[in-house]
Design a protein around this motif. Structure first.
Motif, PDB file in Angstrom:
ATOM      1  N   PHE A  18       0.820  -1.218   0.000  1.00 51.64           N
ATOM      2  CA  PHE A  18       0.000   0.000   0.000  1.00 51.64           C
ATOM      3  C   PHE A  18       0.850   1.262   0.000  1.00 51.64           C
ATOM      4  N   LEU A  19       2.008   1.167  -0.661  1.00 53.78           N
ATOM      5  CA  LEU A  19       2.875   2.344  -0.799  1.00 53.78           C
ATOM      6  C   LEU A  19       3.129   2.630  -2.278  1.00 53.78           C
ATOM      7  N   HIS A  20       2.137   2.312  -3.125  1.00 56.00           N
ATOM      8  CA  HIS A  20       2.295   2.607  -4.550  1.00 56.00           C
ATOM      9  C   HIS A  20       1.572   3.911  -4.863  1.00 56.00           C
ATOM     10  N   ALA A  21       2.343   4.895  -5.275  1.00 54.67           N
ATOM     11  CA  ALA A  21       1.721   6.187  -5.604  1.00 54.67           C
ATOM     12  C   ALA A  21       0.869   6.028  -6.853  1.00 54.67           C
ATOM     13  N   GLY A  22      -0.230   6.744  -6.902  1.00 57.79           N
ATOM     14  CA  GLY A  22      -1.131   6.631  -8.049  1.00 57.79           C
ATOM     15  C   GLY A  22      -2.156   7.750  -8.070  1.00 57.79           C
ATOM     16  N   PRO A  23      -3.281   7.490  -8.752  1.00 54.96           N
ATOM     17  CA  PRO A  23      -4.267   8.566  -8.925  1.00 54.96           C
ATOM     18  C   PRO A  23      -5.221   8.738  -7.747  1.00 54.96           C
ATOM     19  N   GLY A  24      -4.974   8.106  -6.637  1.00 53.52           N
ATOM     20  CA  GLY A  24      -5.876   8.216  -5.475  1.00 53.52           C
ATOM     21  C   GLY A  24      -6.677   6.934  -5.328  1.00 53.52           C
ATOM     22  N   TYR A  25      -7.031   6.601  -4.077  1.00 55.26           N
ATOM     23  CA  TYR A  25      -7.782   5.354  -3.878  1.00 55.26           C
ATOM     24  C   TYR A  25      -9.231   5.532  -4.315  1.00 55.26           C
ATOM     25  N   GLY A  26      -9.813   4.420  -4.748  1.00 54.81           N
ATOM     26  CA  GLY A  26     -11.228   4.412  -5.121  1.00 54.81           C
ATOM     27  C   GLY A  26     -11.817   3.087  -4.697  1.00 54.81           C
ATOM     28  N   GLY A  27     -12.845   2.643  -5.422  1.00 51.26           N
ATOM     29  CA  GLY A  27     -13.396   1.327  -5.130  1.00 51.26           C
ATOM     30  C   GLY A  27     -14.607   1.371  -4.233  1.00 51.26           C
TER      31      GLY A  27
END
Ligand code: NAD
Length: 436
Positions: free
Chosen positions: A252-261
Protein backbone atom coordinates in the motif's frame (compact mmCIF):
# COMPACT_ATOMS: atom_id res chain seq x y z
CA UNK A 1 -23.04 -27.49 8.58
CA UNK A 2 -25.59 -25.47 6.67
CA UNK A 3 -24.78 -21.81 5.97
CA UNK A 4 -27.04 -19.16 4.44
CA UNK A 5 -25.52 -16.11 2.75
CA UNK A 6 -27.92 -13.21 2.30
CA UNK A 7 -26.61 -10.93 -0.47
CA UNK A 8 -24.74 -12.56 -3.37
CA UNK A 9 -22.50 -9.71 -4.55
CA UNK A 10 -18.71 -9.47 -4.54
CA UNK A 11 -18.47 -10.53 -0.89
CA UNK A 12 -21.48 -12.82 -0.47
CA UNK A 13 -20.90 -14.86 -3.60
CA UNK A 14 -17.16 -15.32 -3.03
CA UNK A 15 -17.63 -16.14 0.68
CA UNK A 16 -20.50 -18.53 -0.08
CA UNK A 17 -18.57 -20.36 -2.80
CA UNK A 18 -15.47 -20.63 -0.57
CA UNK A 19 -17.48 -21.94 2.41
CA UNK A 20 -19.01 -24.55 0.07
CA UNK A 21 -15.52 -25.45 -1.11
CA UNK A 22 -14.56 -26.05 2.54
CA UNK A 23 -17.34 -28.68 2.65
CA UNK A 24 -20.25 -26.71 4.14
CA UNK A 25 -23.72 -26.74 2.54
CA UNK A 26 -24.32 -23.18 1.37
CA UNK A 27 -27.34 -21.35 0.01
CA UNK A 28 -26.66 -17.92 -1.49
CA UNK A 29 -29.71 -15.68 -1.35
CA UNK A 30 -30.29 -12.46 -3.27
CA UNK A 31 -33.34 -10.32 -3.84
CA UNK A 32 -32.20 -9.58 -7.39
CA UNK A 33 -33.89 -12.31 -9.50
CA UNK A 34 -31.68 -11.66 -12.54
CA UNK A 35 -28.56 -12.35 -10.45
CA UNK A 36 -29.97 -15.62 -9.12
CA UNK A 37 -31.17 -16.73 -12.56
CA UNK A 38 -27.71 -16.09 -14.00
CA UNK A 39 -26.07 -18.04 -11.18
CA UNK A 40 -28.46 -20.95 -11.70
CA UNK A 41 -27.47 -20.93 -15.38
CA UNK A 42 -23.78 -20.99 -14.43
CA UNK A 43 -23.19 -17.36 -15.47
CA UNK A 44 -21.26 -15.15 -13.03
CA UNK A 45 -22.94 -11.78 -12.38
CA UNK A 46 -19.54 -10.25 -11.52
CA UNK A 47 -15.99 -10.65 -12.79
CA UNK A 48 -13.67 -12.22 -10.24
CA UNK A 49 -10.78 -14.47 -11.34
CA UNK A 50 -11.43 -18.17 -10.61
CA UNK A 51 -14.98 -17.64 -9.36
CA UNK A 52 -16.76 -19.39 -12.23
CA UNK A 53 -14.80 -22.64 -11.77
CA UNK A 54 -15.24 -22.54 -7.98
CA UNK A 55 -19.00 -22.02 -8.28
CA UNK A 56 -19.35 -24.68 -10.96
CA UNK A 57 -17.51 -27.39 -9.03
CA UNK A 58 -19.42 -26.75 -5.81
CA UNK A 59 -22.80 -26.63 -7.53
CA UNK A 60 -21.92 -29.96 -9.19
CA UNK A 61 -20.96 -31.41 -5.81
CA UNK A 62 -24.37 -30.39 -4.48
CA UNK A 63 -22.94 -28.06 -1.82
CA UNK A 64 -23.93 -24.69 -3.33
CA UNK A 65 -27.38 -23.47 -4.29
CA UNK A 66 -29.03 -20.11 -5.10
CA UNK A 67 -32.44 -18.68 -4.32
CA UNK A 68 -34.40 -15.45 -4.05
CA UNK A 69 -36.53 -17.01 -1.30
CA UNK A 70 -35.00 -16.01 2.05
CA UNK A 71 -37.36 -18.14 4.19
CA UNK A 72 -36.44 -21.27 2.25
CA UNK A 73 -32.75 -20.33 2.04
CA UNK A 74 -32.22 -19.84 5.79
CA UNK A 75 -34.15 -23.00 6.79
CA UNK A 76 -31.93 -25.29 8.90
CA UNK A 77 -28.94 -22.93 8.57
CA UNK A 78 -26.80 -22.75 11.74
CA UNK A 79 -25.16 -19.54 10.52
CA UNK A 80 -26.96 -16.85 8.52
CA UNK A 81 -24.59 -14.26 7.06
CA UNK A 82 -25.72 -10.77 6.09
CA UNK A 83 -23.54 -9.64 3.16
CA UNK A 84 -25.63 -6.90 1.59
CA UNK A 85 -24.33 -3.48 0.54
CA UNK A 86 -23.72 -0.63 2.99
CA UNK A 87 -23.18 2.32 0.62
CA UNK A 88 -22.76 5.94 1.70
CA UNK A 89 -26.10 7.49 2.57
CA UNK A 90 -26.93 10.29 0.18
CA UNK A 91 -26.25 13.68 1.69
CA UNK A 92 -24.40 12.95 4.91
CA UNK A 93 -21.87 10.16 4.26
CA UNK A 94 -23.19 7.88 7.02
CA UNK A 95 -23.32 4.19 6.09
CA UNK A 96 -26.77 3.40 4.71
CA UNK A 97 -27.90 0.48 6.85
CA UNK A 98 -31.37 0.11 5.37
CA UNK A 99 -30.43 -3.08 3.45
CA UNK A 100 -28.90 -4.67 6.57
CA UNK A 101 -31.92 -3.85 8.74
CA UNK A 102 -34.38 -5.01 6.06
CA UNK A 103 -32.60 -8.38 6.00
CA UNK A 104 -32.64 -8.56 9.82
CA UNK A 105 -36.43 -7.97 9.78
CA UNK A 106 -36.89 -10.67 7.17
CA UNK A 107 -34.74 -13.14 9.09
CA UNK A 108 -36.69 -12.38 12.28
CA UNK A 109 -39.99 -13.04 10.52
CA UNK A 110 -38.81 -16.32 8.99
CA UNK A 111 -36.41 -17.93 11.47
CA UNK A 112 -37.36 -21.59 11.82
CA UNK A 113 -34.47 -22.91 13.94
CA UNK A 114 -31.76 -21.74 16.34
CA UNK A 115 -29.10 -19.79 14.45
CA UNK A 116 -26.21 -17.35 14.63
CA UNK A 117 -26.79 -14.19 12.59
CA UNK A 118 -23.50 -12.82 11.27
CA UNK A 119 -22.92 -9.33 9.86
CA UNK A 120 -20.27 -9.75 7.16
CA UNK A 121 -21.21 -6.41 5.62
CA UNK A 122 -19.03 -3.53 6.80
CA UNK A 123 -21.20 -1.88 9.44
CA UNK A 124 -20.61 0.96 11.94
CA UNK A 125 -20.18 0.33 15.64
CA UNK A 126 -23.50 -0.49 17.24
CA UNK A 127 -25.14 -2.04 14.17
CA UNK A 128 -24.97 -5.53 15.70
CA UNK A 129 -26.83 -4.17 18.76
CA UNK A 130 -29.60 -2.87 16.48
CA UNK A 131 -29.78 -6.14 14.51
CA UNK A 132 -30.15 -7.92 17.87
CA UNK A 133 -32.99 -5.56 18.85
CA UNK A 134 -34.78 -6.17 15.53
CA UNK A 135 -34.56 -9.93 15.97
CA UNK A 136 -35.72 -9.75 19.58
CA UNK A 137 -38.67 -7.57 18.52
CA UNK A 138 -39.70 -10.10 15.87
CA UNK A 139 -40.82 -12.35 18.73
CA UNK A 140 -38.98 -15.39 17.38
CA UNK A 141 -39.03 -18.32 19.78
CA UNK A 142 -35.71 -19.62 18.47
CA UNK A 143 -32.37 -19.04 20.13
CA UNK A 144 -30.18 -16.59 18.23
CA UNK A 145 -26.92 -14.75 18.65
CA UNK A 146 -25.68 -11.78 16.62
CA UNK A 147 -22.00 -11.88 15.66
CA UNK A 148 -19.75 -9.48 13.74
CA UNK A 149 -17.38 -11.07 11.22
CA UNK A 150 -16.01 -8.35 8.91
CA UNK A 151 -14.57 -9.34 5.55
CA UNK A 152 -11.10 -8.27 4.43
CA UNK A 153 -10.92 -9.81 0.94
CA UNK A 154 -9.72 -7.71 -2.00
CA UNK A 155 -11.57 -7.76 -5.29
CA UNK A 156 -9.38 -9.30 -7.97
CA UNK A 157 -7.72 -11.63 -5.45
CA UNK A 158 -10.84 -12.46 -3.47
CA UNK A 159 -10.72 -16.26 -3.46
CA UNK A 160 -7.10 -16.45 -2.32
CA UNK A 161 -7.73 -13.80 0.32
CA UNK A 162 -10.79 -15.62 1.63
CA UNK A 163 -9.10 -19.01 1.76
CA UNK A 164 -5.79 -17.78 3.17
CA UNK A 165 -6.65 -14.71 5.22
CA UNK A 166 -4.09 -12.83 7.31
CA UNK A 167 -6.64 -13.12 10.12
CA UNK A 168 -10.29 -13.80 10.82
CA UNK A 169 -12.00 -11.38 13.19
CA UNK A 170 -15.02 -12.55 15.13
CA UNK A 171 -16.90 -10.26 17.49
CA UNK A 172 -19.24 -12.32 19.64
CA UNK A 173 -20.98 -11.71 22.92
CA UNK A 174 -21.81 -15.30 23.97
CA UNK A 175 -20.61 -18.91 23.72
CA UNK A 176 -23.35 -19.89 21.25
CA UNK A 177 -22.06 -17.30 18.79
CA UNK A 178 -18.39 -18.20 19.35
CA UNK A 179 -18.98 -21.99 19.09
CA UNK A 180 -20.92 -21.80 15.81
CA UNK A 181 -18.33 -19.44 14.29
CA UNK A 182 -15.54 -21.82 15.34
CA UNK A 183 -17.36 -24.57 13.40
CA UNK A 184 -17.86 -22.27 10.38
CA UNK A 185 -14.13 -21.50 10.20
CA UNK A 186 -12.82 -24.92 11.36
CA UNK A 187 -11.30 -25.63 7.90
CA UNK A 188 -9.24 -22.47 8.28
CA UNK A 189 -8.14 -23.38 11.82
CA UNK A 190 -6.52 -26.38 10.14
CA UNK A 191 -4.80 -23.93 7.76
CA UNK A 192 -3.51 -22.15 10.86
CA UNK A 193 -5.18 -18.88 9.89
CA UNK A 194 -5.17 -16.75 13.04
CA UNK A 195 -8.61 -16.10 14.53
CA UNK A 196 -9.13 -13.11 16.75
CA UNK A 197 -12.14 -13.25 19.05
CA UNK A 198 -13.26 -9.86 20.33
CA UNK A 199 -16.38 -8.10 21.53
CA UNK A 200 -18.89 -7.23 18.80
CA UNK A 201 -18.32 -3.47 18.85
CA UNK A 202 -14.56 -3.92 18.75
CA UNK A 203 -14.85 -6.19 15.73
CA UNK A 204 -17.05 -3.65 13.93
CA UNK A 205 -14.47 -0.94 14.56
CA UNK A 206 -11.52 -3.12 13.49
CA UNK A 207 -12.85 -3.19 9.93
CA UNK A 208 -13.11 0.61 9.69
CA UNK A 209 -9.77 1.14 11.42
CA UNK A 210 -8.09 -1.26 8.98
CA UNK A 211 -9.53 0.42 5.89
CA UNK A 212 -8.82 3.92 7.19
CA UNK A 213 -5.22 2.94 7.95
CA UNK A 214 -4.69 1.52 4.46
CA UNK A 215 -6.29 4.61 2.88
CA UNK A 216 -3.92 6.73 4.99
CA UNK A 217 -0.88 4.78 3.77
CA UNK A 218 -1.91 5.29 0.12
CA UNK A 219 -2.63 8.97 0.65
CA UNK A 220 0.65 9.48 2.47
CA UNK A 221 2.73 8.09 -0.39
CA UNK A 222 0.63 10.07 -2.90
CA UNK A 223 1.56 13.30 -1.12
CA UNK A 224 5.19 12.18 -1.01
CA UNK A 225 4.93 11.63 -4.78
CA UNK A 226 3.80 15.22 -5.28
CA UNK A 227 6.75 16.39 -3.19
CA UNK A 228 9.11 14.16 -5.19
CA UNK A 229 8.00 15.89 -8.39
CA UNK A 230 8.82 19.29 -6.86
CA UNK A 231 12.21 18.40 -5.35
CA UNK A 232 13.49 16.10 -8.08
CA UNK A 233 13.22 12.80 -6.19
CA UNK A 234 11.82 9.42 -7.23
CA UNK A 235 8.79 8.15 -5.29
CA UNK A 236 9.38 4.53 -6.34
CA UNK A 237 12.70 4.61 -4.50
CA UNK A 238 11.22 6.52 -1.55
CA UNK A 239 8.58 3.83 -1.36
CA UNK A 240 11.16 1.05 -1.45
CA UNK A 241 13.38 2.90 0.99
CA UNK A 242 10.69 3.21 3.64
CA UNK A 243 8.88 -0.04 2.86
CA UNK A 244 11.95 -2.15 3.59
CA UNK A 245 11.55 -1.10 7.20
CA UNK A 246 9.46 -3.87 8.77
CA UNK A 247 7.75 -1.36 11.02
CA UNK A 248 6.34 0.33 7.90
CA UNK A 249 5.97 -2.56 5.41
CA UNK A 250 6.10 -2.37 1.63
CA UNK A 251 2.42 -2.81 0.81
CA UNK A 252 0.00 0.00 0.00
CA UNK A 253 2.87 2.34 -0.80
CA UNK A 254 2.29 2.61 -4.55
CA UNK A 255 1.72 6.19 -5.60
CA UNK A 256 -1.13 6.63 -8.05
CA UNK A 257 -4.27 8.57 -8.92
CA UNK A 258 -5.88 8.22 -5.48
CA UNK A 259 -7.78 5.35 -3.88
CA UNK A 260 -11.23 4.41 -5.12
CA UNK A 261 -13.40 1.33 -5.13
CA UNK A 262 -16.39 0.09 -3.24
CA UNK A 263 -14.80 0.26 0.23
CA UNK A 264 -12.16 2.90 1.09
CA UNK A 265 -14.13 6.01 0.04
CA UNK A 266 -17.36 5.03 1.77
CA UNK A 267 -15.72 3.43 4.81
CA UNK A 268 -13.47 6.39 5.58
CA UNK A 269 -16.52 8.69 5.35
CA UNK A 270 -18.59 6.43 7.61
CA UNK A 271 -15.77 6.32 10.17
CA UNK A 272 -15.71 10.13 10.22
CA UNK A 273 -19.45 10.15 10.92
CA UNK A 274 -19.12 7.64 13.76
CA UNK A 275 -16.26 9.70 15.25
CA UNK A 276 -18.38 12.85 14.97
CA UNK A 277 -21.40 11.16 16.58
CA UNK A 278 -19.27 10.11 19.54
CA UNK A 279 -17.51 13.47 19.73
CA UNK A 280 -14.11 11.86 19.17
CA UNK A 281 -12.68 13.44 16.01
CA UNK A 282 -10.35 11.41 13.76
CA UNK A 283 -8.45 14.31 12.20
CA UNK A 284 -5.95 12.19 10.30
CA UNK A 285 -8.78 10.39 8.49
CA UNK A 286 -10.47 13.75 7.82
CA UNK A 287 -7.31 14.94 6.06
CA UNK A 288 -6.99 11.67 4.13
CA UNK A 289 -10.53 11.99 2.76
CA UNK A 290 -9.97 15.60 1.67
CA UNK A 291 -6.58 14.96 0.08
CA UNK A 292 -7.82 11.93 -1.82
CA UNK A 293 -10.94 13.71 -3.08
CA UNK A 294 -8.98 16.56 -4.59
CA UNK A 295 -6.36 14.22 -6.05
CA UNK A 296 -8.69 12.58 -8.56
CA UNK A 297 -9.49 15.80 -10.44
CA UNK A 298 -5.83 16.83 -10.10
CA UNK A 299 -4.99 13.71 -12.12
CA UNK A 300 -7.37 14.92 -14.83
CA UNK A 301 -5.48 18.24 -14.83
CA UNK A 302 -2.19 16.35 -15.17
CA UNK A 303 -3.50 14.87 -18.41
CA UNK A 304 -4.66 18.35 -19.52
CA UNK A 305 -1.11 19.62 -18.88
CA UNK A 306 0.21 16.91 -21.18
CA UNK A 307 -2.09 18.31 -23.87
CA UNK A 308 -0.54 21.76 -23.43
CA UNK A 309 -2.87 23.10 -20.73
CA UNK A 310 -6.59 23.74 -20.33
CA UNK A 311 -6.95 26.10 -23.34
CA UNK A 312 -4.95 24.01 -25.76
CA UNK A 313 -6.78 20.85 -24.70
CA UNK A 314 -10.22 21.82 -26.04
CA UNK A 315 -11.16 19.68 -29.04
CA UNK A 316 -8.22 17.28 -28.56
CA UNK A 317 -8.56 13.55 -28.01
CA UNK A 318 -7.36 11.41 -25.08
CA UNK A 319 -7.18 7.62 -24.87
CA UNK A 320 -7.87 6.29 -21.37
CA UNK A 321 -6.41 2.83 -20.75
CA UNK A 322 -8.13 1.20 -17.77
CA UNK A 323 -11.28 2.42 -16.04
CA UNK A 324 -11.87 0.13 -13.04
CA UNK A 325 -10.48 1.23 -9.67
CA UNK A 326 -7.93 -1.57 -9.86
CA UNK A 327 -7.11 -4.45 -12.22
CA UNK A 328 -8.86 -7.85 -12.26
CA UNK A 329 -12.30 -6.57 -11.38
CA UNK A 330 -15.23 -5.08 -13.26
CA UNK A 331 -16.10 -2.87 -10.26
CA UNK A 332 -16.36 0.82 -11.18
CA UNK A 333 -17.60 2.12 -7.81
CA UNK A 334 -15.76 5.37 -6.99
CA UNK A 335 -13.03 4.64 -9.53
CA UNK A 336 -10.63 7.59 -10.06
CA UNK A 337 -11.32 7.18 -13.79
CA UNK A 338 -14.76 8.75 -13.27
CA UNK A 339 -13.38 12.06 -11.96
CA UNK A 340 -10.54 12.03 -14.50
CA UNK A 341 -12.96 11.54 -17.42
CA UNK A 342 -15.24 14.26 -16.00
CA UNK A 343 -12.34 16.74 -15.68
CA UNK A 344 -11.28 16.06 -19.27
CA UNK A 345 -14.85 16.28 -20.53
CA UNK A 346 -15.37 19.58 -18.70
CA UNK A 347 -12.36 20.95 -20.58
CA UNK A 348 -13.86 19.96 -23.94
CA UNK A 349 -11.65 16.91 -24.49
CA UNK A 350 -12.92 13.96 -26.51
CA UNK A 351 -12.31 10.60 -24.79
CA UNK A 352 -11.94 7.07 -26.10
CA UNK A 353 -11.37 4.29 -23.55
CA UNK A 354 -10.61 0.63 -23.20
CA UNK A 355 -10.86 -1.58 -20.12
CA UNK A 356 -10.67 -5.39 -20.23
CA UNK A 357 -13.66 -5.94 -17.88
CA UNK A 358 -15.13 -2.64 -16.69
CA UNK A 359 -16.67 -0.99 -19.78
CA UNK A 360 -20.20 -2.26 -19.26
CA UNK A 361 -20.32 -0.81 -15.74
CA UNK A 362 -18.40 2.31 -16.82
CA UNK A 363 -20.52 3.38 -19.78
CA UNK A 364 -23.53 4.70 -17.79
CA UNK A 365 -21.14 6.60 -15.48
CA UNK A 366 -19.36 8.30 -18.39
CA UNK A 367 -21.89 8.47 -21.22
CA UNK A 368 -19.76 10.77 -23.41
CA UNK A 369 -16.79 8.38 -23.45
CA UNK A 370 -16.43 6.13 -26.50
CA UNK A 371 -15.75 2.55 -25.39
CA UNK A 372 -13.36 0.64 -27.68
CA UNK A 373 -12.65 -3.00 -28.55
CA UNK A 374 -8.96 -2.86 -27.59
CA UNK A 375 -6.28 -0.36 -26.46
CA UNK A 376 -5.14 0.37 -30.00
CA UNK A 377 -8.60 1.39 -31.19
CA UNK A 378 -8.73 3.88 -28.29
CA UNK A 379 -5.25 5.17 -29.12
CA UNK A 380 -6.03 5.84 -32.80
CA UNK A 381 -5.85 9.59 -33.42
CA UNK A 382 -5.20 10.40 -29.73
CA UNK A 383 -3.26 13.51 -28.73
CA UNK A 384 -2.37 11.87 -25.42
CA UNK A 385 -2.70 8.42 -23.82
CA UNK A 386 -3.33 8.03 -20.09
CA UNK A 387 -2.87 4.74 -18.23
CA UNK A 388 -5.40 4.88 -15.40
CA UNK A 389 -5.53 1.24 -14.24
CA UNK A 390 -2.53 -1.11 -14.25
CA UNK A 391 -4.10 -4.07 -16.06
CA UNK A 392 -1.46 -6.56 -17.26
CA UNK A 393 -2.73 -5.95 -20.80
CA UNK A 394 -1.15 -2.47 -20.70
CA UNK A 395 2.25 -3.54 -19.37
CA UNK A 396 3.65 -4.50 -22.75
CA UNK A 397 2.10 -2.10 -25.22
CA UNK A 398 3.45 -2.30 -28.78
CA UNK A 399 5.01 1.16 -28.77
CA UNK A 400 5.82 1.14 -32.49
CA UNK A 401 2.11 0.56 -33.20
CA UNK A 402 1.11 3.13 -30.58
CA UNK A 403 3.34 5.74 -32.22
CA UNK A 404 1.92 4.99 -35.63
CA UNK A 405 -1.71 5.18 -34.47
CA UNK A 406 -1.57 8.14 -32.08
CA UNK A 407 -1.63 11.69 -33.35
CA UNK A 408 1.10 12.59 -30.85
CA UNK A 409 3.39 10.28 -28.85
CA UNK A 410 2.37 11.54 -25.41
CA UNK A 411 1.97 9.08 -22.51
CA UNK A 412 0.74 9.91 -19.00
CA UNK A 413 1.32 6.87 -16.82
CA UNK A 414 -0.74 7.33 -13.64
CA UNK A 415 0.37 3.91 -12.31
CA UNK A 416 4.13 4.10 -12.96
CA UNK A 417 4.15 0.85 -14.90
CA UNK A 418 6.86 1.99 -17.35
CA UNK A 419 10.42 3.20 -16.89
CA UNK A 420 10.68 6.89 -17.91
CA UNK A 421 14.04 6.48 -19.72
CA UNK A 422 12.80 3.49 -21.76
CA UNK A 423 9.67 5.26 -22.97
CA UNK A 424 11.43 8.55 -23.67
CA UNK A 425 14.10 6.70 -25.65
CA UNK A 426 11.29 5.56 -27.97
CA UNK A 427 10.48 9.18 -28.73
CA UNK A 428 7.56 9.63 -26.35
CA UNK A 429 6.78 12.56 -24.11
CA UNK A 430 6.27 10.74 -20.84
CA UNK A 431 4.85 11.85 -17.49
CA UNK A 432 4.15 9.68 -14.46
CA UNK A 433 3.60 10.00 -10.71
CA UNK A 434 6.32 11.28 -8.41
CA UNK A 435 9.21 10.71 -10.82
CA UNK A 436 10.38 14.09 -11.96
P1 NAD B 1 -22.70 -5.80 -3.70
O1 NAD B 1 -23.47 -4.61 -4.00
O2 NAD B 1 -21.81 -6.42 -4.75
O3 NAD B 1 -23.69 -6.98 -3.23
C1 NAD B 1 -24.75 -6.79 -2.34
C2 NAD B 1 -25.87 -7.74 -2.76
O4 NAD B 1 -26.89 -7.73 -1.76
C3 NAD B 1 -26.57 -7.35 -4.07
O5 NAD B 1 -26.51 -8.43 -4.97
C4 NAD B 1 -28.00 -7.03 -3.66
O6 NAD B 1 -28.95 -7.39 -4.64
C5 NAD B 1 -28.13 -7.88 -2.40
N1 NAD B 1 -29.21 -7.47 -1.50
C6 NAD B 1 -29.54 -6.22 -1.08
N2 NAD B 1 -30.61 -6.26 -0.25
C7 NAD B 1 -30.96 -7.57 -0.14
C8 NAD B 1 -31.99 -8.25 0.57
N3 NAD B 1 -32.86 -7.59 1.33
N4 NAD B 1 -32.06 -9.58 0.46
C9 NAD B 1 -31.19 -10.26 -0.32
N5 NAD B 1 -30.19 -9.67 -1.00
C10 NAD B 1 -30.08 -8.34 -0.93
O7 NAD B 1 -21.85 -5.47 -2.39
P2 NAD B 1 -20.42 -6.07 -1.94
O8 NAD B 1 -19.32 -5.40 -2.66
O9 NAD B 1 -20.49 -7.56 -1.95
O10 NAD B 1 -20.37 -5.56 -0.43
C11 NAD B 1 -21.18 -6.12 0.58
C12 NAD B 1 -20.66 -5.66 1.94
O11 NAD B 1 -19.34 -6.18 2.15
C13 NAD B 1 -20.54 -4.14 2.07
O12 NAD B 1 -20.86 -3.79 3.40
C14 NAD B 1 -19.08 -3.88 1.81
O13 NAD B 1 -18.62 -2.71 2.44
C15 NAD B 1 -18.44 -5.10 2.42
N6 NAD B 1 -17.14 -5.45 1.85
C16 NAD B 1 -16.94 -5.37 0.50
C17 NAD B 1 -15.70 -5.74 -0.03
C18 NAD B 1 -15.46 -5.66 -1.52
O14 NAD B 1 -14.30 -5.75 -1.92
N7 NAD B 1 -16.47 -5.51 -2.34
C19 NAD B 1 -14.67 -6.17 0.81
C20 NAD B 1 -14.91 -6.25 2.17
C21 NAD B 1 -16.15 -5.88 2.69
Amino acid sequence: MKIAMVGSGYVGLVSGACFADFGHDVVCIDKDPSKIEKLKDGIMPIYEPGLDALVESNVKAGRLDFTTDLAQGIKDASAIFIAVGTPSRRGDGHADLSFVYAVAEEIGANLSNDAVIVTKSTVPVGTGDEVERILAKSGTSHRFSVVSNPEFLREGAAIGDFKRPDRIVIGAEDDFGRDVMREVYRPLFLNESPILFTGRRTSELIKYAANAFLATKITFINEMADLCEKVGADVQDVSRGIGMDNRIGAKFLHAGPGYGGSCFPKDTLALLKTAEDYDSPTRIVEAVVKVNDSRKRAMGRKVLDALGGMDAARGKKVALLGLTFKPNTDDMRDSPAIAIAQTLSDAGVEIAAYDPEGMEQAQPLMPKVKMCENPYEAIEGADAIAIVTEWDAFRALDFARVKELAKAPVLVDLRNIYQPDDVRALGFTYDSIGRS
